[in-house]
Design an enzyme around this catalytic site. Sequence first.
Site, PDB file in Angstrom:
ATOM      1  N   HIS A  83       0.825  -1.216   0.000  1.00 27.22           N
ATOM      2  CA  HIS A  83       0.000   0.000   0.000  1.00 27.22           C
ATOM      3  C   HIS A  83       0.857   1.264   0.000  1.00 27.22           C
ATOM      4  O   HIS A  83       0.453   2.294  -0.528  1.00 27.22           O
ATOM      5  CB  HIS A  83      -0.951  -0.004   1.197  1.00 27.22           C
ATOM      6  CG  HIS A  83      -2.118  -0.918   1.003  1.00 27.22           C
ATOM      7  ND1 HIS A  83      -3.371  -0.661   1.499  1.00 27.22           N
ATOM      8  CD2 HIS A  83      -2.227  -2.097   0.330  1.00 27.22           C
ATOM      9  CE1 HIS A  83      -4.191  -1.641   1.153  1.00 27.22           C
ATOM     10  NE2 HIS A  83      -3.510  -2.523   0.458  1.00 27.22           N
ATOM     11  N   HIS A 245      -1.352 -12.589  -2.549  1.00 27.20           N
ATOM     12  CA  HIS A 245      -2.403 -13.297  -1.814  1.00 27.20           C
ATOM     13  C   HIS A 245      -2.054 -14.753  -1.535  1.00 27.20           C
ATOM     14  O   HIS A 245      -2.903 -15.514  -1.050  1.00 27.20           O
ATOM     15  CB  HIS A 245      -3.747 -13.151  -2.553  1.00 27.20           C
ATOM     16  CG  HIS A 245      -4.261 -11.745  -2.523  1.00 27.20           C
ATOM     17  ND1 HIS A 245      -5.324 -11.292  -3.253  1.00 27.20           N
ATOM     18  CD2 HIS A 245      -3.846 -10.656  -1.808  1.00 27.20           C
ATOM     19  CE1 HIS A 245      -5.542 -10.002  -3.020  1.00 27.20           C
ATOM     20  NE2 HIS A 245      -4.650  -9.594  -2.139  1.00 27.20           N
TER      21      HIS A 245
HETATM   22  C1  HEM Z   1      -4.948  -8.358   1.922  1.00 28.44           C
HETATM   23  C2  HEM Z   1      -7.426  -6.676  -1.836  1.00 28.44           C
HETATM   24  C3  HEM Z   1      -3.463  -6.807  -4.554  1.00 28.44           C
HETATM   25  C4  HEM Z   1      -0.959  -8.399  -0.747  1.00 28.44           C
HETATM   26  C5  HEM Z   1      -5.929  -7.825   1.144  1.00 28.44           C
HETATM   27  C6  HEM Z   1      -7.233  -7.510   1.606  1.00 28.44           C
HETATM   28  C7  HEM Z   1      -7.936  -7.044   0.570  1.00 28.44           C
HETATM   29  C8  HEM Z   1      -7.075  -7.049  -0.571  1.00 28.44           C
HETATM   30  C9  HEM Z   1      -9.370  -6.605   0.570  1.00 28.44           C
HETATM   31  C10 HEM Z   1      -7.713  -7.687   3.025  1.00 28.44           C
HETATM   32  C11 HEM Z   1      -7.278  -6.587   3.968  1.00 28.44           C
HETATM   33  C12 HEM Z   1      -7.754  -6.926   5.343  1.00 28.44           C
HETATM   34  O1  HEM Z   1      -8.964  -6.995   5.518  1.00 28.44           O
HETATM   35  O2  HEM Z   1      -6.899  -7.126   6.212  1.00 28.44           O
HETATM   36  C13 HEM Z   1      -6.569  -6.634  -2.912  1.00 28.44           C
HETATM   37  C14 HEM Z   1      -6.968  -6.286  -4.253  1.00 28.44           C
HETATM   38  C15 HEM Z   1      -5.853  -6.317  -5.016  1.00 28.44           C
HETATM   39  C16 HEM Z   1      -4.760  -6.698  -4.155  1.00 28.44           C
HETATM   40  C17 HEM Z   1      -8.363  -5.900  -4.675  1.00 28.44           C
HETATM   41  C18 HEM Z   1      -5.699  -6.025  -6.477  1.00 28.44           C
HETATM   42  C19 HEM Z   1      -6.598  -6.293  -7.364  1.00 28.44           C
HETATM   43  C20 HEM Z   1      -2.426  -7.162  -3.714  1.00 28.44           C
HETATM   44  C21 HEM Z   1      -1.044  -7.140  -4.079  1.00 28.44           C
HETATM   45  C22 HEM Z   1      -0.343  -7.567  -3.000  1.00 28.44           C
HETATM   46  C23 HEM Z   1      -1.287  -7.880  -1.966  1.00 28.44           C
HETATM   47  C24 HEM Z   1      -0.508  -6.674  -5.433  1.00 28.44           C
HETATM   48  C25 HEM Z   1       1.141  -7.730  -2.832  1.00 28.44           C
HETATM   49  C26 HEM Z   1       1.978  -7.974  -3.815  1.00 28.44           C
HETATM   50  C27 HEM Z   1      -1.856  -8.614   0.270  1.00 28.44           C
HETATM   51  C28 HEM Z   1      -1.527  -9.272   1.508  1.00 28.44           C
HETATM   52  C29 HEM Z   1      -2.677  -9.260   2.279  1.00 28.44           C
HETATM   53  C30 HEM Z   1      -3.686  -8.606   1.483  1.00 28.44           C
HETATM   54  C31 HEM Z   1      -0.165  -9.863   1.887  1.00 28.44           C
HETATM   55  C32 HEM Z   1      -2.867  -9.878   3.642  1.00 28.44           C
HETATM   56  C33 HEM Z   1      -2.702  -8.888   4.741  1.00 28.44           C
HETATM   57  C34 HEM Z   1      -2.870  -9.508   6.100  1.00 28.44           C
HETATM   58  O3  HEM Z   1      -2.861 -10.724   6.218  1.00 28.44           O
HETATM   59  O4  HEM Z   1      -2.989  -8.740   7.064  1.00 28.44           O
HETATM   60  N1  HEM Z   1      -5.863  -7.524  -0.190  1.00 28.44           N
HETATM   61  N2  HEM Z   1      -5.251  -6.893  -2.901  1.00 28.44           N
HETATM   62  N3  HEM Z   1      -2.531  -7.594  -2.430  1.00 28.44           N
HETATM   63  N4  HEM Z   1      -3.169  -8.261   0.279  1.00 28.44           N
HETATM   64 FE1  HEM Z   1      -4.217  -7.645  -1.336  1.00 28.44          FE
END
Ligand code: HEM
Length: 688
Positions: A83, A245
Site C-alpha cells: 500500500h 495473496h
Molecule cells: C490483503 C485486496 C493486490 C498483498 C488484502 C485484503 C484485501 C485485498 C481486501 C484484506 C485486507 C484486510 O482486511 O486485512 C486486494 C486487491 C488487489 C490486491 C483488490 C488487487 C486487485 C495485492 C497485491 C499484493 C497484496 C498486489 C502484494 C503484492 C496482500 C496481503 C494481504 C492482502 C499480503 C494480507 C494482509 C494480512 O494478512 O494482514 N488484499 N489486494 N494484495 N493483500 Fe491484497
Amino acid sequence: MRPFLVVQAVMWATALASQCPMAGSPGFTSRDSIHRNNQRDTSPIADFTAIKREIAVLLKDSKDWWPADFGNYGPFMIRLAWHCSGSHRVSDGRGGCDGARIRKVPEYAWDDNTNLDKAVKLLQPVKDAHPEITWADLIILTGNVAIESMGGPKLGFCAGRTDDADGSASLVLGPTPEQEALSPCKLNGNCTSPFGPTTVGLIYVNPEGHLGNPDPALSAVDVRDTFSRMGFNDLETVALIGGGHAFGKTHGACTTGPGPNPIQSPDAPWPGTCGAGPLKGKGNNTYTSGFEGAWTRDPTEWSSEYFYNLLSYDWIKFTGPGGKNQWMPSNKDAPPIRMLTADIALLYDTEYRKIVETFGQHPEQLDKAFADAWYKLTTADMGQRFRCINADAPPAQPFQHPLPAPPAKRAEVKDVMAKINQTLFKPFPQIEGDIVDNNNAAYYGAQFIDLAYQCASTFRATDYKGGCNGARIRYWPESGWPANAGLDQVRQVLQPVKDSFGETLTWSDLIVLAGDTALSYATGGKLSLKIVNGRSDAYDGNQSLDFPPRQYYSNADIEVTDNMAVMGLSPHDAVALAGRPRSGVEQKRRGLLGAYSKSSLLSNTYYKLLLSETWEPTASNPKVFESKEKPGLFMLATDVALLSNPQLKAIVQEYAQDEAKFFNDFASAWNYLMHADLPITESASSDP
Ligand code: HEM
C-alpha cells in the site's frame, strides 16, 4: 555574427572543460526546491543486514495489543509495503513509498489503509534503534524480509528512499480539492489518468468489484486499467495479485466496521468494533476491509496454491460475516478458503486466465515473475539504478531505464562547442532559421535552446524518470509529442557536428551542449553554466513510455504550477526558465502563431512585455495570446498564467527590474534541469 563573442564563448567553454561545477552555480547541490532533486543522501548508510535480522525477530513476536494472525506479522507487513508503494502512477510519477507518506495524513487515514497504523507502530522500535534508516526504506525492507522469511522469491533491495516531513505531496492523489483541481473524475468508477485508480477513494481496485458490483468480468477491466496506470503489464499484474495473496488473510469479523479513522480519532485510530472484552477489535475480531478469510491453506508459506485454488474449484458468491460479497468453493469438502471478486476476475479475462494457468503449472515462472514485479512495485519511484545507495542492490532493471555506457573516448567539450558555434549561424539547406538583428542572417540559437529544453524537461522529480540522458527525443514516442514537432529539423542542423565527432560524441551530449553554446552566445558568456559531458544514447525510445507528456491540464494556471512541482522546480526556477529565448520559427512548426520576440538573445524583455501589454486570447487558438497594443506579438497561455499567480507574478516583476538577478536564477534553473538526471558526481556514468 559577432566573432568576438564566439571566441569568448570558446575560451569560456575551455575553462569549463575540466567538468568542475562552476563556482556560484547556486542551488544545484543544495537547492531549496519544493521537491527533491537528484542529490544522494549523505547520511550514514544503515547496516541493512543487522536491521533485517531484527525485523525477522519482530515478525514472529506477537504483541497482545495487536496479536499476529498465525503468529506471524509477515503478511500484514507485505500489505503495508504494497500500500505504501501502490499509489505510484505513470502519469506524473507521483505516489510510491519514497517519502513514506503512508505514515502521514492524508494517506494514513485512507480507508484502504485501515489498521496499517498498527503495522507502523510495530516497526517503531526498529526505527528508534536505527535512526540511520529512513521510514520509507524500513517499510520496504520489512516487506522484503517478510516475503523471504516465508519462503518467497527475492530479487533484492534498493535503499535510498527519503522521508517527507508531511503528507502534503499525497493530497493530489485524492480525494481532496487538490486532486479535483488537477485530475477531476467525471464519472466515479471510470476516473481516467492522471488519476491512479478508477474510483475516487481507492488506492487501486475495489475488491468487491466495479463500484461494489460483484461481477468478475467487470472487475477484470478495473484491474487491468488500474495496474497499467501503475506501469504493470498483465504478467506482472497476475504475479503480484496471486503472489501477494499467497500470504495472509482478509479481516471482516462483523458488520459494524473498524471505528473512527486517524482524522476522527488521532490517538486511537480504527479501534475496532467487533467482539467484546479484552480482544474486542483485534485478533479474530479484527475488522479491516470487511472481507473475511484466507486465500490459501497455509497463509504464512510461499506457494503457487492461490493459482491452483483459483483453477481447481467452482467458486460461488456469498455474503461474508462483514456483510460483503465474497467467493467460496461450492464443494462443501473444500478447505475454508476465500476469494475476492478482484481475484475471481483473473479467471474471467482470457489473457489473465492464461497466465493463471501458467503459474498454476509452472511455479518457477511465478517465482521469477513475482520477484521481478515486487522489486519493480517497490522501487519504480526511485529513478535510475545509480540512486540506490547500497552496493549490493540488484543490477539495473528495465524499469530503471539503464543506458549503454558512454563512449570511452569522449570528444573535448571545447571542440564540440566551437563546432556548434560555427553551426549557429550557418544557413542550412531547407531549414528555416531565426532571423536576428534584421540582417537576414540565419541563426539557430533559440532552436538549439528549445531542443535542449524539450529534451531535458521530461525529467520528473516525482520519480526521477526522464531527462535528456539517452537522447530519447530522437525516437518515437517522444519525437511524436506535439511539443516536439519540428525538433528533428533542428537536429538536422546539428548532424554535421555529430558526424565530425562520430562515436566520441553522443546525441545527448550534443543536444545539451548545443543549448549551452547558444545560451553562452545569447548572453555574451555572462551565464555561470555548468558544462558536463558523458551522457549516452538509448537504443530506442521505449523508456519514454514511462513518462508520457502531461497533456491533461484543464487550464494554463494548473499546467504551470503542476509542471513546476513535477519537474522539481522552485517558483524562481520556473519563472526564470519561462524567459528562455524562444524561436518563432519553432513555435510556428508547432502550429502556434509565433513568439513574443524575434530576438534570440537572453534578456528580461520577456518579463517587461508580459507586464506592459494587455494580453488577449486569439480567436484561432485559445492557447495563444496576442498583445492588444502591439498586434503580431504573441505569448502562450502558460506565459500569461504567470501573472495570475501572485507568487509567480512577483517574480516576473522582480526579473523585469533586475536583469542580473534573472541571469543568475536562469543559470541555476538551467543547470539543475540539464543535470537532474545525472549522478551528483558531476559527470554522467552508465548503470552497472
Ligand atoms: C490483503 C485486496 C493486490 C498483498 C488484502 C485484503 C484485501 C485485498 C481486501 C484484506 C485486507 C484486510 O482486511 O486485512 C486486494 C486487491 C488487489 C490486491 C483488490 C488487487 C486487485 C495485492 C497485491 C499484493 C497484496 C498486489 C502484494 C503484492 C496482500 C496481503 C494481504 C492482502 C499480503 C494480507 C494482509 C494480512 O494478512 O494482514 N488484499 N489486494 N494484495 N493483500 Fe491484497
